[in-house]
Design a protein around this motif. Sequence first.
Motif, PDB file in Angstrom:
ATOM      1  N   GLY A  51       0.807  -1.210   0.000  1.00 53.55           N
ATOM      2  CA  GLY A  51       0.000   0.000   0.000  1.00 53.55           C
ATOM      3  C   GLY A  51       0.843   1.265   0.000  1.00 53.55           C
ATOM      4  N   ALA A  52       0.243   2.336   0.536  1.00 51.21           N
ATOM      5  CA  ALA A  52       0.916   3.636   0.589  1.00 51.21           C
ATOM      6  C   ALA A  52       1.741   3.716   1.869  1.00 51.21           C
ATOM      7  CB  ALA A  52      -0.102   4.765   0.546  1.00 51.21           C
ATOM      8  N   ILE A  53       3.012   4.040   1.720  1.00 47.74           N
ATOM      9  CA  ILE A  53       3.891   4.203   2.875  1.00 47.74           C
ATOM     10  C   ILE A  53       4.441   5.621   2.875  1.00 47.74           C
ATOM     11  CG2 ILE A  53       4.460   1.762   2.999  1.00 47.74           C
ATOM     12  CD1 ILE A  53       7.134   2.401   1.669  1.00 47.74           C
ATOM     13  N   GLU A  54       4.863   6.054   4.038  1.00 47.68           N
ATOM     14  CA  GLU A  54       5.360   7.424   4.190  1.00 47.68           C
ATOM     15  C   GLU A  54       6.855   7.493   3.905  1.00 47.68           C
ATOM     16  OE1 GLU A  54       5.698  10.536   7.837  1.00 47.68           O
ATOM     17  OE2 GLU A  54       3.838   9.391   7.697  1.00 47.68           O
ATOM     18  N   ALA A  55       7.244   8.489   3.110  1.00 48.51           N
ATOM     19  CA  ALA A  55       8.664   8.699   2.809  1.00 48.51           C
ATOM     20  C   ALA A  55       9.429   8.951   4.105  1.00 48.51           C
ATOM     21  CB  ALA A  55       8.831   9.879   1.858  1.00 48.51           C
TER      22      ALA A  55
END
Length: 175
Positions: free
Chosen positions: A50-54
């Motif tokens: 999914g979407a992960i944080e930089a």
Amino acid sequence: MKPYIFLIAASVAFIACQNQDVKKKDLSVLVNDSTKFTNIQWIDSLKDIGAIEAGKKTEIKFRFKNTGTKPLFIISAEPGCGCTIADYPKEAITPNSEGVITASYNVNSGTTGDFRKNIHVTTNTNGTTSHYVYFYGSIKNAGDTTPGRKIDTAMLNALKSKELKRNLLLKPTKN
């Protein structure tokens, strides 16, 4: 007195490295000895994280099972890029037992967009000793509330396809 301490520490480190090299060489013999081959079933070989944080580190687990009659050895697990670290069982996986390869994916701050990564796993298995596990997702900046772009259905089907999986995922990405 201090030079002796350095010399002793260097000698201990050298011996430890030599022992690891010997163990790796011993295991690599298994890849060439078909009498010691077994079977592996990948429970998880493709993960959408999914979407992960930089700027954050993400852990991904790939489960597998020894479905053969002989001990299963993971000889190596080599990530396709420097942003991923792989850890794998160093001991034998007995028949009908499960094991886990853990990937740690570290994304630099300021990086955004879709990504796909692979880990090349070498085992003592029938058919092929070379296996690939994959993970993919998107990277967003801290504070970004919009969901990350998902890989479209056509891309997902291609990732699941054995013929295309290697070609698509082994191409370098910008992360």
